[in-house]
Structures are given as structure tokens and as C-alpha cells.
Design a protein around this motif. Structure first.
Motif, mmCIF file in Angstrom:
data_model
loop_
_atom_site.group_PDB
_atom_site.id
_atom_site.type_symbol
_atom_site.label_atom_id
_atom_site.label_comp_id
_atom_site.label_asym_id
_atom_site.label_seq_id
_atom_site.Cartn_x
_atom_site.Cartn_y
_atom_site.Cartn_z
ATOM 1 N N LEU A 132 24.092 2.095 -19.427
ATOM 2 C CA LEU A 132 22.732 2.167 -19.674
ATOM 3 C C LEU A 132 22.389 0.757 -19.316
ATOM 4 O O LEU A 132 21.370 0.138 -18.437
ATOM 5 C CB LEU A 132 22.281 2.502 -20.844
ATOM 6 C CG LEU A 132 20.776 2.170 -21.218
ATOM 7 C CD1 LEU A 132 20.247 3.500 -22.127
ATOM 8 C CD2 LEU A 132 20.526 0.835 -21.957
ATOM 9 N N ARG A 135 22.617 -0.199 -15.713
ATOM 10 C CA ARG A 135 21.489 0.494 -14.765
ATOM 11 C C ARG A 135 20.277 -0.059 -14.825
ATOM 12 O O ARG A 135 19.469 -0.214 -14.194
ATOM 13 C CB ARG A 135 21.537 2.047 -15.109
ATOM 14 C CG ARG A 135 22.526 2.710 -14.760
ATOM 15 C CD ARG A 135 22.375 4.414 -14.640
ATOM 16 N NE ARG A 135 22.485 4.695 -16.162
ATOM 17 C CZ ARG A 135 21.182 4.984 -16.637
ATOM 18 N NH1 ARG A 135 20.253 5.189 -16.025
ATOM 19 N NH2 ARG A 135 21.346 5.347 -18.084
ATOM 20 N N TYR A 136 19.780 -0.700 -16.231
ATOM 21 C CA TYR A 136 18.583 -1.144 -16.279
ATOM 22 C C TYR A 136 18.519 -2.466 -15.978
ATOM 23 O O TYR A 136 17.331 -2.882 -15.631
ATOM 24 C CB TYR A 136 18.375 -1.100 -17.795
ATOM 25 C CG TYR A 136 18.037 0.218 -18.468
ATOM 26 C CD1 TYR A 136 18.233 1.510 -17.490
ATOM 27 C CD2 TYR A 136 17.807 0.206 -19.633
ATOM 28 C CE1 TYR A 136 17.990 2.684 -18.039
ATOM 29 C CE2 TYR A 136 17.649 1.712 -20.293
ATOM 30 C CZ TYR A 136 17.684 2.947 -19.417
ATOM 31 O OH TYR A 136 17.492 4.017 -20.082
ATOM 32 N N ALA A 155 12.025 2.383 -17.816
ATOM 33 C CA ALA A 155 13.395 2.667 -17.895
ATOM 34 C C ALA A 155 14.036 3.604 -18.458
ATOM 35 O O ALA A 155 14.769 4.757 -18.515
ATOM 36 C CB ALA A 155 14.598 1.596 -17.662
ATOM 37 N N LEU A 156 13.521 3.354 -20.003
ATOM 38 C CA LEU A 156 13.950 4.138 -21.259
ATOM 39 C C LEU A 156 13.280 5.698 -21.017
ATOM 40 O O LEU A 156 14.040 6.708 -21.163
ATOM 41 C CB LEU A 156 13.813 3.722 -22.332
ATOM 42 C CG LEU A 156 14.683 2.447 -22.990
ATOM 43 C CD1 LEU A 156 14.030 1.709 -24.029
ATOM 44 C CD2 LEU A 156 16.064 3.030 -23.459
ATOM 45 N N ALA A 158 12.290 7.021 -18.402
ATOM 46 C CA ALA A 158 12.994 8.126 -17.466
ATOM 47 C C ALA A 158 14.177 8.695 -17.741
ATOM 48 O O ALA A 158 14.581 9.671 -17.312
ATOM 49 C CB ALA A 158 13.253 6.996 -16.100
ATOM 50 N N ASP A 159 14.836 8.031 -18.886
ATOM 51 C CA ASP A 159 16.063 8.649 -19.428
ATOM 52 C C ASP A 159 15.805 9.533 -20.654
ATOM 53 O O ASP A 159 16.884 9.860 -21.081
ATOM 54 C CB ASP A 159 17.006 7.406 -19.958
ATOM 55 C CG ASP A 159 17.980 7.048 -18.617
ATOM 56 O OD1 ASP A 159 17.852 7.614 -17.577
ATOM 57 O OD2 ASP A 159 18.624 5.932 -18.744
ATOM 58 N N GLY A 160 14.462 9.773 -21.057
ATOM 59 C CA GLY A 160 14.281 10.547 -22.034
ATOM 60 C C GLY A 160 13.830 10.237 -23.408
ATOM 61 O O GLY A 160 13.998 10.837 -24.262
ATOM 62 N N TYR A 161 13.700 8.803 -23.277
ATOM 63 C CA TYR A 161 13.446 8.270 -24.927
ATOM 64 C C TYR A 161 12.099 8.118 -25.244
ATOM 65 O O TYR A 161 11.478 7.757 -26.206
ATOM 66 C CB TYR A 161 13.964 6.934 -24.900
ATOM 67 C CG TYR A 161 15.711 6.989 -24.793
ATOM 68 C CD1 TYR A 161 16.193 6.635 -26.183
ATOM 69 C CD2 TYR A 161 16.348 6.806 -23.692
ATOM 70 C CE1 TYR A 161 17.538 6.611 -26.090
ATOM 71 C CE2 TYR A 161 17.891 6.961 -23.581
ATOM 72 C CZ TYR A 161 18.400 6.760 -24.819
ATOM 73 O OH TYR A 161 19.814 6.747 -24.933
ATOM 74 N N GLN A 177 10.353 3.658 -29.165
ATOM 75 C CA GLN A 177 11.108 4.766 -28.706
ATOM 76 C C GLN A 177 10.731 6.215 -29.614
ATOM 77 O O GLN A 177 11.000 6.107 -30.723
ATOM 78 C CB GLN A 177 12.828 4.560 -28.641
ATOM 79 C CG GLN A 177 12.953 3.488 -27.720
ATOM 80 C CD GLN A 177 14.412 2.942 -27.907
ATOM 81 O OE1 GLN A 177 14.618 1.793 -28.604
ATOM 82 N NE2 GLN A 177 15.431 3.619 -27.374
ATOM 83 N N GLU A 196 22.786 -0.457 -29.102
ATOM 84 C CA GLU A 196 21.620 -0.492 -28.346
ATOM 85 C C GLU A 196 20.774 -1.752 -28.484
ATOM 86 O O GLU A 196 20.261 -2.354 -27.436
ATOM 87 C CB GLU A 196 20.874 0.995 -28.801
ATOM 88 C CG GLU A 196 19.628 0.943 -27.691
ATOM 89 C CD GLU A 196 18.780 2.304 -28.166
ATOM 90 O OE1 GLU A 196 19.005 3.068 -27.701
ATOM 91 O OE2 GLU A 196 18.145 2.167 -29.132
#
Length: 248
Positions: A132, A135-136, A155-156, A158-161, A177, A196
Motif C-alpha cells: 500500500l 502504491r500511494y 487513495a485510501l 479508492a481502496d475501499g476505506y 477512515q 498502518e
């Protein structure tokens, strides 16, 4: 969404009407998931529903245990009257949405901790978050420092957060989040949250402080991000202020 679509049906309701109501309840629950604790008025405005319709669907979701109500937290001076009521998803409500991890993941991490030690769980968490972070990083570094929290939130999301960045009541920003795909695992293994948070600090190049997590029963994972220049010498007073920050 299982809990919403399995709602109790009123005798005599047309099947098409029942399905329409189920879809609307799913929209209500998903709106709470993506936007965090919400008042009935905010939900109605967001979804284009009348106050009566919102109340009807909220009552059904409350009865099913998909959501629960709380008093809205108010910062600063509180006006007259009772605080507004907000609605949040319950753990069962979150279960209705797809989770990335299940009992198998918990069992595997527990085995890892028991046979190799807690440090291996922490190492697993760091390796998991490394992809992660890689990518970010180009996304974060492509914008000015003052826009990086918002870029990370995007970005988060887009990953479903279902993340957002907003001004903090004290100083800096809050990264929120509203959904965590590993909440049930992180409840037993906080190393996932810690890894995280460490990644967020590296990506934003500043000290950050996690002040609430879904895994610990809060409605939102909230990370405090101080304004540029305040990270290096965070004083005790600033730390105390950050501790007082809380999500709605």
C-alpha cells in the motif's frame, strides 16, 4: 447487503415495493458507512429522501441491529437543547458489507504469534502495509505538502476505506477512515493498526497520532496530522490537545 435485504416485510406489501425498500435501506446503511455518524436530516439530504422515509428506514435498521443511535458530540460552545442524534453502524452492520478477512486470518495470525512470537505478527503487518505504501507514495509526492492528507484520503477511498481529510478542531488535520476491511482482525491484533499509522507518518513525512479506531469500537478510524513544522517538536501541551480530539 444481507442484513438490510433480510428486513422484516409488512404483510401484504408488494414484492416490488419490498425490494425497493430493501435497496433504499442499503443506500442508507452504505451512506453511514461511507460518511460516518450521520443525522437523519443529513441522510435525507444526501439521499434525496423525505424526513418520513428516512425515519421509517432508520427504524427498521435499528430494529434489525444494523445501526445504533448516539448523541452527536459538539465541540466548543453548545447551544440550547439536546444534542442531535446521529446513527452509526453496529459491528453486525459492518459485517453485512464484505470483509477482506475472516476467522481464517485470525487463526493464522494467532498461530504465528503462539509459535514464533508477537514480533512476527508485527513484521507481517509491516510487510502487508508495504505494498500500500509503495502504491500511494507517487500519489502523495505529486502534490504540495498542504494537499497530501487529502491525496492520501483519496487513495485510501479508492481502496475501499471511505476516507476523508478535514480540518482539526485543534491544529492540523484529521484523516478519517469510515470503513476498515480488517477491523475484526485488528481488534485482536493491533499491530495492523500500528503498521498502518507508521506508514501514514512516512508517506506524509510528519508525526501522526492515531486517536480512534473502528477495531476498538469507535465509529471511525481517526488519525491526527499536525500542521507542517509542528511535528519535530511536538510539545506535551500539543499531545494533550491531540488526545482531546475525537470523532463525532
Amino acid at each position: 447487503m444481507k442484513y438490510v435485504r433480510d428486513a422484516a416485510r409488512a404483510p401484504g406489501d408488494d414484492p416490488g415495493v419490498q425490494e425497493a425498500h430493501a435497496r433504499t435501506r442499503e443506500r442508507v446503511a452504505r451512506s453511514i458507512l461511507e460518511n460516518g455518524p450521520s443525522t437523519a436530516a443529513a441522510l435525507g439530504e444526501r439521499l434525496g429522501l423525505t424526513p418520513a422515509a428516512v425515519r421509517r428506514h432508520l427504524d427498521t435498521l435499528l430494529a434489525e441491529g444494523v445501526i445504533e443511535s448516539r448523541e452527536e458530540r459538539v465541540y466548543g460552545h453548545r447551544g440550547r437543547g439536546r444534542p442531535a442524534k446521529v446513527f452509526v453502524l453496529t459491528p453486525a452492520g459492518r459485517d453485512a458489507f464484505e470483509q477482506a478477512y475472516d476467522d481464517l486470518a485470525v487463526g493464522a495470525l494467532r498461530f504465528l504469534a503462539e509459535t514464533g512470537g508477537e514480533h512476527l505478527v508485527a513484521e507481517f503487518a509491516r510487510r502487508r502495509i508495504a505494498d500500500l505504501e509503495d502504491r500511494y507514495r507517487p500519489i502523495i509526492e505529486s502534490v504540495p505538502p498542504e494537499q497530501r492528507a487529502a491525496a492520501l484520503a483519496g487513495a485510501l477511498s479508492a481502496d475501499g476505506y471511505a476516507a476523508s481529510a478535514q480540518a482539526s478542531p485543534v491544529t492540523g488535520e484529521q484523516l478519517c477512515q469510515h470503513h476498515c476491511p480488517v477491523a475484526h482482525v485488528a481488534e485482536q491484533f493491533p499491530q495492523l493498526c500500528e503498521a498502518e499509522t507508521e506508514a501514514f507518518a512516512r508517506l506524509l513525512d510528519t508525526h501522526v497520532q492515531r486517536i480512534a479506531t473502528i477495531a476498538h469500537g469507535e465509529g471511525v478510524c481517526t488519525t491526527h496530522i499536525p500542521r507542517s513544522g509542528s511535528a519535530a517538536g511536538t510539545t506535551g501541551k500539543q499531545n494533550e490537545s491531540a488526545e482531546r480530539i475525537s470523532h463525532i
